[in-house]
Write a protein that holds these residues in place. Structure first.
Motif, PDB file in Angstrom:
ATOM      1  N   VAL A  63       5.063   0.356 -44.707  1.00  0.00           N
ATOM      2  CA  VAL A  63       3.965   1.036 -45.399  1.00  0.00           C
ATOM      3  C   VAL A  63       3.361   0.126 -46.473  1.00  0.00           C
ATOM      4  O   VAL A  63       2.136   0.001 -46.579  1.00  0.00           O
ATOM      5  N   ALA A  64       4.217  -0.515 -47.251  1.00  0.00           N
ATOM      6  CA  ALA A  64       3.720  -1.389 -48.328  1.00  0.00           C
ATOM      7  C   ALA A  64       2.945  -2.581 -47.765  1.00  0.00           C
ATOM      8  O   ALA A  64       1.902  -2.954 -48.310  1.00  0.00           O
ATOM      9  N   SER A  65       3.434  -3.170 -46.685  1.00  0.00           N
ATOM     10  CA  SER A  65       2.722  -4.322 -46.123  1.00  0.00           C
ATOM     11  C   SER A  65       1.403  -3.900 -45.485  1.00  0.00           C
ATOM     12  O   SER A  65       0.407  -4.631 -45.568  1.00  0.00           O
ATOM     13  N   LEU A  66       1.369  -2.727 -44.881  1.00  0.00           N
ATOM     14  CA  LEU A  66       0.106  -2.219 -44.336  1.00  0.00           C
ATOM     15  C   LEU A  66      -0.888  -1.914 -45.469  1.00  0.00           C
ATOM     16  O   LEU A  66      -2.073  -2.263 -45.371  1.00  0.00           O
ATOM     17  N   GLY A  87       2.230 -10.367 -41.395  1.00  0.00           N
ATOM     18  CA  GLY A  87       3.506  -9.961 -41.986  1.00  0.00           C
ATOM     19  C   GLY A  87       3.864  -8.539 -41.577  1.00  0.00           C
ATOM     20  O   GLY A  87       5.014  -8.245 -41.239  1.00  0.00           O
ATOM     21  N   PHE A  88       2.871  -7.654 -41.597  1.00  0.00           N
ATOM     22  CA  PHE A  88       3.080  -6.276 -41.146  1.00  0.00           C
ATOM     23  C   PHE A  88       3.537  -6.261 -39.687  1.00  0.00           C
ATOM     24  O   PHE A  88       4.483  -5.548 -39.337  1.00  0.00           O
ATOM     25  N   VAL A  89       2.867  -7.034 -38.848  1.00  0.00           N
ATOM     26  CA  VAL A  89       3.246  -7.088 -37.425  1.00  0.00           C
ATOM     27  C   VAL A  89       4.674  -7.622 -37.278  1.00  0.00           C
ATOM     28  O   VAL A  89       5.442  -7.144 -36.436  1.00  0.00           O
ATOM     29  N   SER A  90       5.052  -8.572 -38.105  1.00  0.00           N
ATOM     30  CA  SER A  90       6.426  -9.093 -38.069  1.00  0.00           C
ATOM     31  C   SER A  90       7.431  -8.014 -38.464  1.00  0.00           C
ATOM     32  O   SER A  90       8.495  -7.883 -37.840  1.00  0.00           O
ATOM     33  N   LEU A  91       7.109  -7.234 -39.491  1.00  0.00           N
ATOM     34  CA  LEU A  91       7.992  -6.122 -39.880  1.00  0.00           C
ATOM     35  C   LEU A  91       8.036  -5.049 -38.791  1.00  0.00           C
ATOM     36  O   LEU A  91       9.090  -4.470 -38.528  1.00  0.00           O
ATOM     37  N   LEU A  92       6.900  -4.816 -38.160  1.00  0.00           N
ATOM     38  CA  LEU A  92       6.868  -3.859 -37.053  1.00  0.00           C
ATOM     39  C   LEU A  92       7.732  -4.362 -35.894  1.00  0.00           C
ATOM     40  O   LEU A  92       8.466  -3.585 -35.275  1.00  0.00           O
ATOM     41  N   THR A  93       7.677  -5.654 -35.629  1.00  0.00           N
ATOM     42  CA  THR A  93       8.536  -6.260 -34.602  1.00  0.00           C
ATOM     43  C   THR A  93       9.999  -6.049 -34.955  1.00  0.00           C
ATOM     44  O   THR A  93      10.819  -5.699 -34.093  1.00  0.00           O
ATOM     45  N   ASN A  94      10.327  -6.231 -36.228  1.00  0.00           N
ATOM     46  CA  ASN A  94      11.692  -5.997 -36.705  1.00  0.00           C
ATOM     47  C   ASN A  94      12.143  -4.577 -36.370  1.00  0.00           C
ATOM     48  O   ASN A  94      13.254  -4.363 -35.862  1.00  0.00           O
ATOM     49  N   VAL A 144       7.985 -14.423 -45.648  1.00  0.00           N
ATOM     50  CA  VAL A 144       7.251 -15.673 -45.915  1.00  0.00           C
ATOM     51  C   VAL A 144       5.733 -15.408 -45.858  1.00  0.00           C
ATOM     52  O   VAL A 144       4.975 -15.868 -46.727  1.00  0.00           O
ATOM     53  N   LEU A 145       5.294 -14.658 -44.856  1.00  0.00           N
ATOM     54  CA  LEU A 145       3.860 -14.368 -44.735  1.00  0.00           C
ATOM     55  C   LEU A 145       3.341 -13.499 -45.876  1.00  0.00           C
ATOM     56  O   LEU A 145       2.251 -13.734 -46.400  1.00  0.00           O
ATOM     57  N   LEU A 146       4.134 -12.517 -46.282  1.00  0.00           N
ATOM     58  CA  LEU A 146       3.716 -11.682 -47.416  1.00  0.00           C
ATOM     59  C   LEU A 146       3.698 -12.478 -48.717  1.00  0.00           C
ATOM     60  O   LEU A 146       2.816 -12.261 -49.563  1.00  0.00           O
ATOM     61  N   ALA A 147       4.626 -13.418 -48.856  1.00  0.00           N
ATOM     62  CA  ALA A 147       4.604 -14.289 -50.045  1.00  0.00           C
ATOM     63  C   ALA A 147       3.348 -15.155 -50.039  1.00  0.00           C
ATOM     64  O   ALA A 147       2.689 -15.330 -51.077  1.00  0.00           O
ATOM     65  N   ALA A 148       3.001 -15.659 -48.868  1.00  0.00           N
ATOM     66  CA  ALA A 148       1.772 -16.467 -48.752  1.00  0.00           C
ATOM     67  C   ALA A 148       0.546 -15.597 -49.050  1.00  0.00           C
ATOM     68  O   ALA A 148      -0.392 -16.054 -49.736  1.00  0.00           O
ATOM     69  N   ALA A 149       0.557 -14.369 -48.570  1.00  0.00           N
ATOM     70  CA  ALA A 149      -0.568 -13.456 -48.844  1.00  0.00           C
ATOM     71  C   ALA A 149      -0.676 -13.170 -50.333  1.00  0.00           C
ATOM     72  O   ALA A 149      -1.775 -13.099 -50.884  1.00  0.00           O
TER      73      ALA A 149
END
Length: 153
Positions: A63-66, A87-94, A144-149
């Protein structure tokens, strides 16, 4: 607003990635060193308690990443929105790998008798380990992607 969302998304994704990384690099090797009956007993105990912590954490991170993705996109921060979106898609993959890969194996293992494991118990453990490695990599990638964002916030 976007900075606060970035912090929340990073903390939640960091907890998901950190918990899974510790499991992969520290707990898994210790578990594999146990005799089979002990391995099954400990695995069943983990599987009974772990979801109470991880399910809400994984959902909150999603939710937070979306929210960060949408807020960055609306705020014309295209690069941050793209990074947060992936990053959201990566968390969704998780989450998908957890539900479709690990969870069915956990459910099967819950019925095992530690003193009489199924003949192919090691094959199930190898499959579970593979799914666990994939979902951990997805969680770390998301972090890593959320940190970059967040650096573009």
């Amino acid at each position: 607003m976007m900075t606060a969302l970035a912090v929340v998304a990073l903390v939640l994704a960091g907890l998901v990635a950190g918990t899974m990384t510790v499991g992969l690099v520290a707990i898994r090797p210790a578990m594999h060193s146990l005799p089979v009956a002990s391995y099954i007993t400990v695995k069943q105990a983990f599987d009974a308690s772990y979801p109470r912590f991880m399910v809400p954490l994984q959902l909150a991170a999603l939710v937070a990443s979306l929210a960060l993705t949408v807020t960055a996109a609306v705020g014309d921060s295209t690069t941050s929105a793209a990074l947060a979106g992936v990053g959201f898609v990566s968390l969704l993959t998780n989450v998908i790998v957890t539900v479709r890969g690990d969870l069915p194996i956990n459910i099967a293992m819950a019925s095992w008798r530690p003193e009489e494991p199924p003949a192919d118990w090691e094959r199930h453990r190898v499959r579970w380990d593979r799914f666990n490695a994939i979902r951990t990599a997805a969680a770390v990638t998301a972090l890593v992607l959320l940190a970059a964002a967040a650096t573009g916030v």
